[in-house]
Write an enzyme that holds these catalytic residues in place. Structure first.
Site, short mmCIF file in Angstrom:
data_model
loop_
_atom_site.label_atom_id
_atom_site.label_comp_id
_atom_site.label_asym_id
_atom_site.label_seq_id
_atom_site.Cartn_x
_atom_site.Cartn_y
_atom_site.Cartn_z
N LYS A 54 1.00 -1.26 0.26
CA LYS A 54 0.04 0.09 -0.12
C LYS A 54 0.98 0.98 -0.20
O LYS A 54 0.57 2.23 -0.53
CB LYS A 54 -1.19 0.28 1.12
CG LYS A 54 -2.04 -0.96 0.78
CD LYS A 54 -2.37 -0.95 2.62
CE LYS A 54 -3.76 -1.99 2.75
NZ LYS A 54 -4.18 -2.40 3.26
N GLN A 98 -5.11 -1.15 9.92
CA GLN A 98 -4.86 -2.76 9.26
C GLN A 98 -5.98 -3.93 9.82
O GLN A 98 -5.83 -3.65 11.39
CB GLN A 98 -3.58 -2.93 8.46
CG GLN A 98 -3.57 -4.32 7.93
CD GLN A 98 -3.84 -4.70 6.76
OE1 GLN A 98 -4.00 -3.53 5.35
NE2 GLN A 98 -3.46 -5.71 6.07
N ASP A 121 -11.51 2.73 3.60
CA ASP A 121 -11.69 1.42 4.05
C ASP A 121 -13.26 1.44 3.60
O ASP A 121 -13.93 0.17 3.52
CB ASP A 121 -11.71 0.95 5.33
CG ASP A 121 -10.43 0.11 4.67
OD1 ASP A 121 -10.14 -0.70 3.86
OD2 ASP A 121 -9.46 0.16 5.99
N1 GUN Z 1 -7.70 -6.09 6.39
C1 GUN Z 1 -7.67 -7.59 5.12
N2 GUN Z 1 -8.80 -6.94 4.23
C2 GUN Z 1 -8.22 -5.61 4.51
C3 GUN Z 1 -8.50 -4.32 4.30
O1 GUN Z 1 -9.64 -3.97 2.93
N3 GUN Z 1 -8.79 -2.89 4.53
C4 GUN Z 1 -8.44 -2.78 6.31
N4 GUN Z 1 -8.01 -2.03 6.93
N5 GUN Z 1 -7.72 -4.30 6.62
C5 GUN Z 1 -7.50 -5.31 5.78
#
Ligand code: GUN
Length: 296
Positions: A54, A98, A121
């Site tokens: 990311k 996350q 998100d």
């Molecule tokens: N963990 C797995 N997929 C995601 C996601 O799309 N966003 C976040 N914040 N954590 C994750």
């Protein structure tokens, strides 16, 4: 194989180019740089890989990336205090915590402490409610990516029969809301659904998001259907391992009209949509027109 392959890697690259172009324009016209803060608590290896990826892609499209890596024993108070600081920071337009968080932290509380306007998100309860009532929301990245691919392939989805297998807050539920917003007839199926095979066979659009390797075989797929495979499962393959989806690819590709591969299907779309959401959040924060083709 008779199905058309829906190439998420290529599609994601096109989205990143669009985002990068518009980030360049924002800088030139308004002196603005969209900023994304990613918070990682603990050392989960898979999460570390995602967070690194990311950060790298954020910088590649010209945005500012802020990474906060906290130890696994971080207290809830300390995490909430960091989020409050990020909420108040005008250089940060998107905040992502996350998941999963270590078990001593209350994920709902933490997610709901993020400013909904910075919740790239789309997990904050306000954004969930806005999406569910058809209002302008931050849309969760993976379902947004799936919808972009479906719109690109089909044009209008109106009246189509859609079956989403999986009821998670991250994928299944928001995916169903988005498909309903496109005027599909939507069924959410899951592990307790009776006669799941028969339910899947109704689908013009079949979205698999259960997290079980190759659970959906080709004879559950309606001939000509579009199959979106959200699963990313690592299975043993001799001495090594390989990635497979929730759909058994070879048998499904023999009957489907179009299908996303794993890897290279939905996976790359998630981070591309995170970048798109960060750009959208920056534009909204400054009262500028929203980027075209990157939101729903
Ligand atoms: N963990 C797995 N997929 C995601 C996601 O799309 N966003 C976040 N914040 N954590 C994750």
């Amino acid at each position: 194989m008779t199905a058309a392959l829906m190439d998420g890697k290529l599609f994601a690259a096109k989205i990143r180019t669009k985002v990068a172009d518009q980030v360049g324009q924002l800088k030139q016209d308004h002196g603005l740089t969209p900023g994304l803060a990613v918070v990682l608590v603990g050392e989960d290896p898979a999460s570390q890989v995602y967070v690194r990826s990311k950060g790298k892609q954020t910088v590649e499209v010209g945005m500012a990336s802020f990474e906060h890596k906290l130890s696994a024993d971080t207290s809830e108070a300390d995490l909430l205090s960091l989020i409050a600081k990020l909420n108040a920071d005008p250089e940060i337009h998107g905040i992502l915590v996350q998941l999963p968080l270590p078990s001593h932290l209350n994920s709902d509380l933490v997610i709901n402490s993020i400013d909904p306007a910075k919740d790239v998100d789309g997990f904050h309860i306000s954004n969930v409610g806005l999406l569910g009532t058809g209002q302008k929301a931050m849309v969760p990245c993976t379902p947004l990516g799936c919808l972009m691919m479906l719109r690109d392939h089909h044009g209008s989805l109106s009246g189509l029969e859609a079956v989403v297998v999986g009821r998670s807050n991250i994928v299944g539920k928001p995916m169903a809301q988005l498909l309903l917003g496109e005027s599909c007839t939507v069924t959410i199926a899951h592990s307790r659904t009776r006669d799941l095979a028969e339910v899947c066979r109704r689908a013009d659009i079949l979205v698999a998001a259960v997290g079980r390797a190759e659970m959906i075989p080709g004879d559950w797929v309606k001939p000509g259907a579009t199959v979106i495979d959200v699963g990313i499962n690592r299975i043993a393959a001799g001495e090594k391992t390989r990635l497979v989806g929730d759909v058994h690819f070879e048998s499904a590709a023999a009957v489907a009209g179009a299908i996303t591969p794993v890897p290279g299907g939905v996976g790359p779309m998630t981070i591309a949509c995170l970048l798109a959401n960060t750009l959208t959040a920056c534009c909204r924060a400054h009262g500028l027109p929203e980027p075209e083709g990157l939101t729903v």
